[in-house]
Design a protein around this motif. Structure first.
Motif, PDB file in Angstrom:
ATOM      1  N   GLU A  71      86.546  31.431   5.336  1.00  0.00           N
ATOM      2  CA  GLU A  71      85.413  30.422   5.506  1.00  0.00           C
ATOM      3  C   GLU A  71      84.047  30.666   4.969  1.00  0.00           C
ATOM      4  O   GLU A  71      83.629  31.514   6.841  1.00  0.00           O
ATOM      5  N   VAL A  72      83.175  30.185   5.046  1.00  0.00           N
ATOM      6  CA  VAL A  72      82.018  30.426   4.554  1.00  0.00           C
ATOM      7  C   VAL A  72      80.401  29.600   5.518  1.00  0.00           C
ATOM      8  O   VAL A  72      81.201  27.733   4.745  1.00  0.00           O
ATOM      9  N   ARG A  73      79.638  30.005   5.845  1.00  0.00           N
ATOM     10  CA  ARG A  73      78.355  29.259   6.147  1.00  0.00           C
ATOM     11  C   ARG A  73      77.772  29.443   5.728  1.00  0.00           C
ATOM     12  O   ARG A  73      77.075  30.427   6.107  1.00  0.00           O
ATOM     13  N   LEU A  74      76.747  29.057   4.100  1.00  0.00           N
ATOM     14  CA  LEU A  74      75.866  29.050   3.896  1.00  0.00           C
ATOM     15  C   LEU A  74      74.119  28.378   3.954  1.00  0.00           C
ATOM     16  O   LEU A  74      74.911  27.363   4.799  1.00  0.00           O
ATOM     17  N   ARG A  75      73.958  29.640   4.690  1.00  0.00           N
ATOM     18  CA  ARG A  75      72.192  28.702   5.743  1.00  0.00           C
ATOM     19  C   ARG A  75      71.181  29.435   4.953  1.00  0.00           C
ATOM     20  O   ARG A  75      71.211  30.544   4.298  1.00  0.00           O
ATOM     21  N   LYS A  76      69.698  28.564   4.935  1.00  0.00           N
ATOM     22  CA  LYS A  76      68.362  29.031   4.386  1.00  0.00           C
ATOM     23  C   LYS A  76      67.542  29.621   5.724  1.00  0.00           C
ATOM     24  O   LYS A  76      67.826  28.591   7.008  1.00  0.00           O
ATOM     25  N   ALA A  77      67.207  30.295   5.570  1.00  0.00           N
ATOM     26  CA  ALA A  77      66.017  30.383   6.879  1.00  0.00           C
ATOM     27  C   ALA A  77      64.794  28.994   6.409  1.00  0.00           C
ATOM     28  O   ALA A  77      64.605  28.704   5.404  1.00  0.00           O
ATOM     29  N   ILE A 106      65.690  35.814  12.757  1.00  0.00           N
ATOM     30  CA  ILE A 106      66.292  36.578  13.559  1.00  0.00           C
ATOM     31  C   ILE A 106      65.406  36.900  14.787  1.00  0.00           C
ATOM     32  O   ILE A 106      66.041  36.753  16.347  1.00  0.00           O
ATOM     33  N   ASP A 107      64.440  36.770  15.509  1.00  0.00           N
ATOM     34  CA  ASP A 107      63.898  36.536  16.739  1.00  0.00           C
ATOM     35  C   ASP A 107      64.195  35.301  17.788  1.00  0.00           C
ATOM     36  O   ASP A 107      63.903  35.550  18.750  1.00  0.00           O
ATOM     37  N   LEU A 108      64.874  34.138  16.734  1.00  0.00           N
ATOM     38  CA  LEU A 108      64.980  33.306  17.385  1.00  0.00           C
ATOM     39  C   LEU A 108      66.543  33.533  17.909  1.00  0.00           C
ATOM     40  O   LEU A 108      67.401  32.198  18.723  1.00  0.00           O
ATOM     41  N   CYS A 109      66.840  34.834  18.059  1.00  0.00           N
ATOM     42  CA  CYS A 109      68.300  34.878  18.664  1.00  0.00           C
ATOM     43  C   CYS A 109      68.269  35.767  19.792  1.00  0.00           C
ATOM     44  O   CYS A 109      69.695  36.121  20.379  1.00  0.00           O
ATOM     45  N   GLY A 110      67.259  35.722  19.689  1.00  0.00           N
ATOM     46  CA  GLY A 110      67.379  37.169  21.619  1.00  0.00           C
ATOM     47  C   GLY A 110      68.328  36.532  22.410  1.00  0.00           C
ATOM     48  O   GLY A 110      69.160  37.122  23.384  1.00  0.00           O
ATOM     49  N   GLY A 111      68.570  34.885  22.618  1.00  0.00           N
ATOM     50  CA  GLY A 111      69.444  34.995  23.280  1.00  0.00           C
ATOM     51  C   GLY A 111      71.310  35.035  23.307  1.00  0.00           C
ATOM     52  O   GLY A 111      71.742  35.236  24.227  1.00  0.00           O
ATOM     53  N   LYS A 112      71.276  34.344  22.024  1.00  0.00           N
ATOM     54  CA  LYS A 112      72.569  35.141  21.822  1.00  0.00           C
ATOM     55  C   LYS A 112      73.125  36.696  21.693  1.00  0.00           C
ATOM     56  O   LYS A 112      74.155  36.930  22.242  1.00  0.00           O
ATOM     57  N   TRP A 113      72.012  37.159  20.734  1.00  0.00           N
ATOM     58  CA  TRP A 113      72.756  39.120  21.746  1.00  0.00           C
ATOM     59  C   TRP A 113      71.952  39.041  23.399  1.00  0.00           C
ATOM     60  O   TRP A 113      73.296  39.798  23.192  1.00  0.00           O
ATOM     61  N   GLU A 134      69.581  24.832   7.601  1.00  0.00           N
ATOM     62  CA  GLU A 134      68.823  25.678   7.824  1.00  0.00           C
ATOM     63  C   GLU A 134      69.633  26.375   8.719  1.00  0.00           C
ATOM     64  O   GLU A 134      70.156  25.527   9.694  1.00  0.00           O
ATOM     65  N   ALA A 135      69.320  27.749   9.242  1.00  0.00           N
ATOM     66  CA  ALA A 135      70.541  28.366   9.880  1.00  0.00           C
ATOM     67  C   ALA A 135      69.765  28.271  11.305  1.00  0.00           C
ATOM     68  O   ALA A 135      68.711  28.369  11.536  1.00  0.00           O
ATOM     69  N   THR A 136      70.909  27.824  12.442  1.00  0.00           N
ATOM     70  CA  THR A 136      70.669  27.912  13.337  1.00  0.00           C
ATOM     71  C   THR A 136      71.415  29.407  14.859  1.00  0.00           C
ATOM     72  O   THR A 136      72.443  29.625  13.736  1.00  0.00           O
ATOM     73  N   PRO A 137      70.946  29.677  15.194  1.00  0.00           N
ATOM     74  CA  PRO A 137      71.438  31.004  15.645  1.00  0.00           C
ATOM     75  C   PRO A 137      73.028  30.563  16.164  1.00  0.00           C
ATOM     76  O   PRO A 137      74.362  31.803  16.387  1.00  0.00           O
ATOM     77  N   ASP A 138      73.514  29.842  16.719  1.00  0.00           N
ATOM     78  CA  ASP A 138      74.945  28.897  16.534  1.00  0.00           C
ATOM     79  C   ASP A 138      76.262  29.511  15.372  1.00  0.00           C
ATOM     80  O   ASP A 138      77.184  29.860  15.847  1.00  0.00           O
ATOM     81  N   ASP A 139      75.383  29.835  14.289  1.00  0.00           N
ATOM     82  CA  ASP A 139      76.364  29.895  13.033  1.00  0.00           C
ATOM     83  C   ASP A 139      76.415  31.202  13.281  1.00  0.00           C
ATOM     84  O   ASP A 139      78.119  31.882  12.537  1.00  0.00           O
ATOM     85  N   THR A 181      79.108  34.295   7.589  1.00  0.00           N
ATOM     86  CA  THR A 181      78.004  33.244   7.743  1.00  0.00           C
ATOM     87  C   THR A 181      76.769  34.219   6.936  1.00  0.00           C
ATOM     88  O   THR A 181      76.531  35.436   6.808  1.00  0.00           O
ATOM     89  N   ILE A 182      76.385  33.137   5.692  1.00  0.00           N
ATOM     90  CA  ILE A 182      75.855  34.280   4.899  1.00  0.00           C
ATOM     91  C   ILE A 182      74.054  33.286   5.087  1.00  0.00           C
ATOM     92  O   ILE A 182      73.930  31.987   4.774  1.00  0.00           O
ATOM     93  N   VAL A 183      72.874  34.266   5.284  1.00  0.00           N
ATOM     94  CA  VAL A 183      72.154  33.993   6.148  1.00  0.00           C
ATOM     95  C   VAL A 183      70.659  34.114   4.925  1.00  0.00           C
ATOM     96  O   VAL A 183      70.933  35.285   5.192  1.00  0.00           O
ATOM     97  N   TYR A 184      70.168  32.928   4.330  1.00  0.00           N
ATOM     98  CA  TYR A 184      69.320  33.950   3.052  1.00  0.00           C
ATOM     99  C   TYR A 184      67.790  32.918   3.204  1.00  0.00           C
ATOM    100  O   TYR A 184      67.848  31.861   4.019  1.00  0.00           O
ATOM    101  N   TYR A 185      66.414  34.027   2.432  1.00  0.00           N
ATOM    102  CA  TYR A 185      65.596  33.142   2.661  1.00  0.00           C
ATOM    103  C   TYR A 185      65.696  33.718   0.487  1.00  0.00           C
ATOM    104  O   TYR A 185      64.819  34.431   0.645  1.00  0.00           O
ATOM    105  N   SER A 186      65.049  32.509   0.421  1.00  0.00           N
ATOM    106  CA  SER A 186      64.820  32.357  -1.148  1.00  0.00           C
ATOM    107  C   SER A 186      63.042  31.978  -1.267  1.00  0.00           C
ATOM    108  O   SER A 186      63.135  30.806  -1.221  1.00  0.00           O
ATOM    109  N   SER A 187      62.114  32.497  -2.075  1.00  0.00           N
ATOM    110  CA  SER A 187      61.276  31.165  -2.854  1.00  0.00           C
ATOM    111  C   SER A 187      61.266  30.749  -3.440  1.00  0.00           C
ATOM    112  O   SER A 187      60.804  29.658  -3.767  1.00  0.00           O
ATOM    113  N   THR A 188      61.933  31.212  -4.851  1.00  0.00           N
ATOM    114  CA  THR A 188      61.631  31.094  -5.954  1.00  0.00           C
ATOM    115  C   THR A 188      63.217  31.082  -6.466  1.00  0.00           C
ATOM    116  O   THR A 188      63.370  30.797  -7.550  1.00  0.00           O
ATOM    117  N   GLY A 189      64.321  31.605  -6.195  1.00  0.00           N
ATOM    118  CA  GLY A 189      66.042  31.522  -6.784  1.00  0.00           C
ATOM    119  C   GLY A 189      66.340  32.705  -6.578  1.00  0.00           C
ATOM    120  O   GLY A 189      67.944  32.704  -6.443  1.00  0.00           O
TER     121      GLY A 189
END
Length: 209
Positions: free
Chosen positions: A32-38, A96-103, A65-70, A5-13
């Motif tokens: 197998e890749v999941r591309l996900r944005k914040a 990242i802060d939403l991943c506390g339950g998975k952690w 959009e990325a979820t902790p399940d990803d 899983t690739i999780v990224y944030y990008s404003s202008t690319g």
């Protein structure tokens, strides 16, 4: 086959370009890749003040959009973000802060992890941003796989051992050297994720030797 899983944030690319290159690299070695944005947090008035920001946001509206399940799904993950005062962007940090339950449930540990970043100038905080993300990986019990100096192509891309990084090209496409390095990082993460995930079941649990 490794799952990445690739999780990224990008404003202008620019960070998005690196994310795509990392995806290509991981897929090239069979992952197998999941591309996900914040999720975007900035108000519309801020986004619309920069035409490149609005253009990129509209162009990537179909990327999930990325979820902790990803992260739970994956054998390895790569995080990408521009630096914000030497730290990850608020958008990625919120994810990242939403991943506390998975952690807490141990769902993020024993997975291969890496990161990439960029800033507006050559000393704009790229390394501190990457190290901040690696602090997260330590807490999660992930297995950090840096690019180091494991291939000569990394020197051509600037030689950042902590992860691939760029200097903002002010709206221009990133140099090919950066994209090649990001593809290499995607390949490297995928290869190690495959090895580790395939052998986890055979490892002896602590105290059971």
């Amino acid at each position: 086959m490794a799952k990445i899983t690739i999780v990224y944030y990008s404003s202008t690319g620019n960070t998005y370009q690196l994310a795509l290159a990392a995806k290509e690299g991981a897929e090239a070695v069979g992952a197998e890749v999941r591309l996900r944005k914040a999720k975007e947090l900035a108000p519309a008035v801020a986004i619309d003040s920069n035409p490149a920001w609005r253009k990129h946001l509209d162009a990537t509206k179909d990327i999930p959009e990325a979820t902790p399940d990803d992260l739970e799904w994956a054998d390895g993950y790569i995080f990408g973000t521009p630096t914000r005062f030497g730290l990850p962007s608020a958008q990625l940090k919120q994810f990242i802060d939403l991943c506390g339950g998975k952690w807490f449930a141990g769902k993020l540990q024993d997975k291969v992890a890496g990161a990439f970043s960029g800033a507006g100038n050559i000393h704009g905080g790229q390394e501190s941003t990457l190290l901040a993300l690696q602090n997260v990986f330590y807490h999660w019990g992930a297995i950090i796989v840096p690019v180091g100096y494991t291939d000569p192509l990394l020197y051509a891309a600037g030689g950042n051992p902590y992860g691939v990084s760029y200097t903002d090209a002010q709206g221009a496409d990133l140099p090919d050297e950066k994209l090649v390095a990001s593809r290499y990082q995607g390949e490297r993460i995928a290869r190690y994720a495959k090895v580790i995930s395939a052998n986890l079941a055979s490892l002896t649990a602590p105290g059971k030797e």
